[in-house]
Design a protein around this motif. Structure first.
Motif, PDB file in Angstrom:
ATOM      1  N   ARG A 155      -1.415 -70.637   2.259  1.00  0.00           N
ATOM      2  CA  ARG A 155      -0.530 -71.684   1.754  1.00  0.00           C
ATOM      3  C   ARG A 155       0.224 -71.253   0.481  1.00  0.00           C
ATOM      4  NH1 ARG A 155      -2.142 -77.252   1.088  1.00  0.00           N
ATOM      5  NH2 ARG A 155      -0.020 -77.483   1.752  1.00  0.00           N
ATOM      6  N   PRO A 156       1.158 -70.322   0.623  1.00  0.00           N
ATOM      7  CA  PRO A 156       1.865 -69.832  -0.561  1.00  0.00           C
ATOM      8  C   PRO A 156       2.618 -70.947  -1.291  1.00  0.00           C
ATOM      9  CG  PRO A 156       2.983 -69.138   1.449  1.00  0.00           C
ATOM     10  CD  PRO A 156       1.678 -69.722   1.863  1.00  0.00           C
ATOM     11  N   CYS A 157       2.658 -70.811  -2.600  1.00  0.00           N
ATOM     12  CA  CYS A 157       3.326 -71.803  -3.451  1.00  0.00           C
ATOM     13  C   CYS A 157       4.735 -71.308  -3.742  1.00  0.00           C
ATOM     14  CB  CYS A 157       2.599 -71.936  -4.780  1.00  0.00           C
ATOM     15  SG  CYS A 157       0.846 -72.279  -4.588  1.00  0.00           S
ATOM     16  N   ALA A 158       5.708 -72.221  -3.663  1.00  0.00           N
ATOM     17  CA  ALA A 158       7.087 -71.867  -4.005  1.00  0.00           C
ATOM     18  C   ALA A 158       7.630 -72.879  -5.007  1.00  0.00           C
ATOM     19  CB  ALA A 158       7.946 -71.843  -2.742  1.00  0.00           C
ATOM     20  N   ILE A 187      -1.670 -76.402  -9.795  1.00  0.00           N
ATOM     21  CA  ILE A 187      -0.714 -76.417  -8.678  1.00  0.00           C
ATOM     22  C   ILE A 187      -0.576 -77.842  -8.123  1.00  0.00           C
ATOM     23  CG2 ILE A 187      -0.347 -75.635  -6.279  1.00  0.00           C
ATOM     24  CD1 ILE A 187       0.396 -73.511  -8.294  1.00  0.00           C
ATOM     25  N   LYS A 188      -1.703 -78.554  -8.048  1.00  0.00           N
ATOM     26  CA  LYS A 188      -1.647 -79.930  -7.535  1.00  0.00           C
ATOM     27  C   LYS A 188      -0.781 -80.819  -8.421  1.00  0.00           C
ATOM     28  CE  LYS A 188      -5.605 -80.410  -4.530  1.00  0.00           C
ATOM     29  NZ  LYS A 188      -6.828 -79.657  -4.893  1.00  0.00           N
ATOM     30  N   VAL A 189      -0.900 -80.646  -9.720  1.00  0.00           N
ATOM     31  CA  VAL A 189      -0.070 -81.432 -10.650  1.00  0.00           C
ATOM     32  C   VAL A 189       1.411 -81.091 -10.435  1.00  0.00           C
ATOM     33  CG1 VAL A 189       0.448 -81.897 -13.090  1.00  0.00           C
ATOM     34  CG2 VAL A 189      -1.920 -81.579 -12.377  1.00  0.00           C
ATOM     35  N   LEU A 190       1.698 -79.800 -10.292  1.00  0.00           N
ATOM     36  CA  LEU A 190       3.087 -79.363 -10.091  1.00  0.00           C
ATOM     37  C   LEU A 190       3.620 -79.851  -8.742  1.00  0.00           C
ATOM     38  CD1 LEU A 190       2.741 -75.720 -11.493  1.00  0.00           C
ATOM     39  CD2 LEU A 190       4.033 -77.586 -12.550  1.00  0.00           C
ATOM     40  N   GLU A 191       2.737 -79.880  -7.744  1.00  0.00           N
ATOM     41  CA  GLU A 191       3.113 -80.326  -6.399  1.00  0.00           C
ATOM     42  C   GLU A 191       3.458 -81.821  -6.419  1.00  0.00           C
ATOM     43  OE1 GLU A 191      -0.024 -79.107  -3.729  1.00  0.00           O
ATOM     44  OE2 GLU A 191       1.309 -79.389  -1.994  1.00  0.00           O
ATOM     45  N   VAL A 226       6.287 -76.501  -3.869  1.00  0.00           N
ATOM     46  CA  VAL A 226       6.051 -76.840  -2.456  1.00  0.00           C
ATOM     47  C   VAL A 226       5.157 -75.755  -1.879  1.00  0.00           C
ATOM     48  CG1 VAL A 226       8.102 -78.228  -1.980  1.00  0.00           C
ATOM     49  CG2 VAL A 226       8.258 -75.744  -1.869  1.00  0.00           C
ATOM     50  N   ARG A 227       4.287 -76.144  -0.943  1.00  0.00           N
ATOM     51  CA  ARG A 227       3.351 -75.173  -0.380  1.00  0.00           C
ATOM     52  C   ARG A 227       3.621 -74.946   1.094  1.00  0.00           C
ATOM     53  NH1 ARG A 227      -2.546 -75.364  -2.774  1.00  0.00           N
ATOM     54  NH2 ARG A 227      -2.347 -73.247  -1.947  1.00  0.00           N
ATOM     55  N   GLY A 228       3.455 -73.686   1.498  1.00  0.00           N
ATOM     56  CA  GLY A 228       3.647 -73.321   2.895  1.00  0.00           C
ATOM     57  C   GLY A 228       2.556 -73.907   3.773  1.00  0.00           C
ATOM     58  N   GLN A 229       2.754 -73.803   5.069  1.00  0.00           N
ATOM     59  CA  GLN A 229       1.825 -74.425   6.004  1.00  0.00           C
ATOM     60  C   GLN A 229       0.770 -73.457   6.546  1.00  0.00           C
ATOM     61  OE1 GLN A 229       1.591 -77.677   6.354  1.00  0.00           O
ATOM     62  NE2 GLN A 229       3.221 -77.758   4.854  1.00  0.00           N
ATOM     63  N   GLN A 230       0.893 -72.148   6.194  1.00  0.00           N
ATOM     64  CA  GLN A 230      -0.103 -71.197   6.704  1.00  0.00           C
ATOM     65  C   GLN A 230      -1.476 -71.601   6.180  1.00  0.00           C
ATOM     66  OE1 GLN A 230       2.732 -68.230   5.066  1.00  0.00           O
ATOM     67  NE2 GLN A 230       1.521 -66.839   6.342  1.00  0.00           N
ATOM     68  N   ALA A 231      -2.367 -71.966   7.083  1.00  0.00           N
ATOM     69  CA  ALA A 231      -3.635 -72.616   6.734  1.00  0.00           C
ATOM     70  C   ALA A 231      -4.412 -71.888   5.633  1.00  0.00           C
ATOM     71  CB  ALA A 231      -4.491 -72.759   7.975  1.00  0.00           C
ATOM     72  N   ALA A 273       4.069 -67.297  -4.258  1.00  0.00           N
ATOM     73  CA  ALA A 273       2.799 -66.633  -4.560  1.00  0.00           C
ATOM     74  C   ALA A 273       1.653 -67.501  -4.067  1.00  0.00           C
ATOM     75  CB  ALA A 273       2.679 -66.413  -6.065  1.00  0.00           C
ATOM     76  N   THR A 274       0.539 -66.871  -3.733  1.00  0.00           N
ATOM     77  CA  THR A 274      -0.648 -67.634  -3.345  1.00  0.00           C
ATOM     78  C   THR A 274      -1.425 -68.017  -4.606  1.00  0.00           C
ATOM     79  OG1 THR A 274      -2.041 -65.679  -3.213  1.00  0.00           O
ATOM     80  CG2 THR A 274      -0.829 -66.282  -1.219  1.00  0.00           C
ATOM     81  N   VAL A 275      -2.388 -68.912  -4.443  1.00  0.00           N
ATOM     82  CA  VAL A 275      -3.249 -69.300  -5.563  1.00  0.00           C
ATOM     83  C   VAL A 275      -3.965 -68.058  -6.104  1.00  0.00           C
ATOM     84  CG1 VAL A 275      -5.345 -70.601  -6.137  1.00  0.00           C
ATOM     85  CG2 VAL A 275      -3.501 -71.717  -4.884  1.00  0.00           C
ATOM     86  N   ASN A 276      -4.373 -67.172  -5.214  1.00  0.00           N
ATOM     87  CA  ASN A 276      -5.010 -65.914  -5.635  1.00  0.00           C
ATOM     88  C   ASN A 276      -4.080 -65.064  -6.496  1.00  0.00           C
ATOM     89  OD1 ASN A 276      -7.740 -65.567  -4.720  1.00  0.00           O
ATOM     90  ND2 ASN A 276      -6.938 -65.719  -2.642  1.00  0.00           N
TER      91      ASN A 276
END
Lengths: 118, 118
Positions: free
Chosen positions: A72-75, A54-58, A64-69, A34-37
Motif C-alpha cells: 500500500r504505497p503512500c503518495a 500516515i493515518k493523520v495525513l490520509e 493517498v494509499r495504493g490498493q496493493q494489499a 513510498a511504503t511505510v517501510n
C-alpha cells in the motif's frame, strides 16, 4: 476577507501540518511514492509511529494509499496545500504593509535630517 | 526540497491555525486592532474563551497585544502567515502537475477517438 474554502477541512489540514515529522514525510513523498517501510528508516521512526502519522495525513487528504494489499504505497496529494497557500495569501497585503513600514523607517534612519546641523 | 524556515515555530503556527474560530479572529484583526471585548461579541464567545484563543495566537506570534493595562488591544502580526505561504508554495509544482494531468485527461475525453467509427 472572504475565502471560499471548506473551513473544517482546512482545520484538519492545519492540524495535520502541525508536526515536523509529518511535514518531513510530505517532503519525502514529493519526490515519489513510498511504503511505510521506506518512510520509517530515514525518520528513525517505528513502523507503528509512521503508520499513525500516515493515518493523520490520509484523513486530511494529504496522502493517498495504493490498493496493493501488502505494501500500500503512500503518495502525496498536494491539493490541500494549495488551499493552505490560498488561505495564507489573503494576508499578503497585511505582511507587505508591515515590510513597507519597515522600509520607510529604515529610509528615514538613513536620510540625514535637514536642518539638524543648521 | 529545502526550506529555511524555523521548523518548531512553523508547527506552532499550524497548530494555532487549526481552529475555525482562531482563523476568524485573525480575519477580524486584519481589519484593525480590537480588544478581547470587541472580539467576544461577533463570535458569540465568552471572554475567557476569547482570551484562551488569543493566548494561543500570541504564543504563535500571530497576535501582539498593546500595553494599555485595562484594554490591551490585540493586533495581527501576519509575518508567520508569510512563512506558511512560503512553506506551502514549495509544493506548487506538485499540485500544478496534478492539474496538468487532469487537463490532459479531460482533453483526451473530449477528442473524438480516430478510427473508432471506421
Amino acid at each position: 476577507m472572504v475565502a471560499v474554502i471548506d473551513d473544517e477541512r482546512l482545520s484538519e489540514t492545519f492540524a495535520a501540518l502541525a508536526s515536523t515529522t509529518r511535514r518531513a514525510i510530505l517532503g519525502r513523498l514529493a519526490d515519489g511514492a513510498a511504503t511505510v517501510n521506506d518512510l520509517a528508516a530515514p525518520f528513525e521512526l517505528t513502523l507503528p509511529a509512521v503508520s499513525k502519522h500516515i493515518k493523520v495525513l490520509e484523513r486530511a487528504g494529504l496522502v493517498v494509499r495504493g490498493q496493493q494489499a501488502q505494501y500500500r504505497p503512500c503518495a502525496l496529494d498536494a491539493a490541500p496545500l494549495e488551499a493552505v497557500s490560498t488561505w495564507a495569501e489573503q494576508y499578503r497585503p497585511v505582511w507587505e504593509a508591515r515590510f513597507d513600514r519597515m522600509d520607510e523607517y529604515l529610509r528615514q534612519l538613513q536620510t540625514p535630517t535637514k536642518g539638524r546641523s543648521a
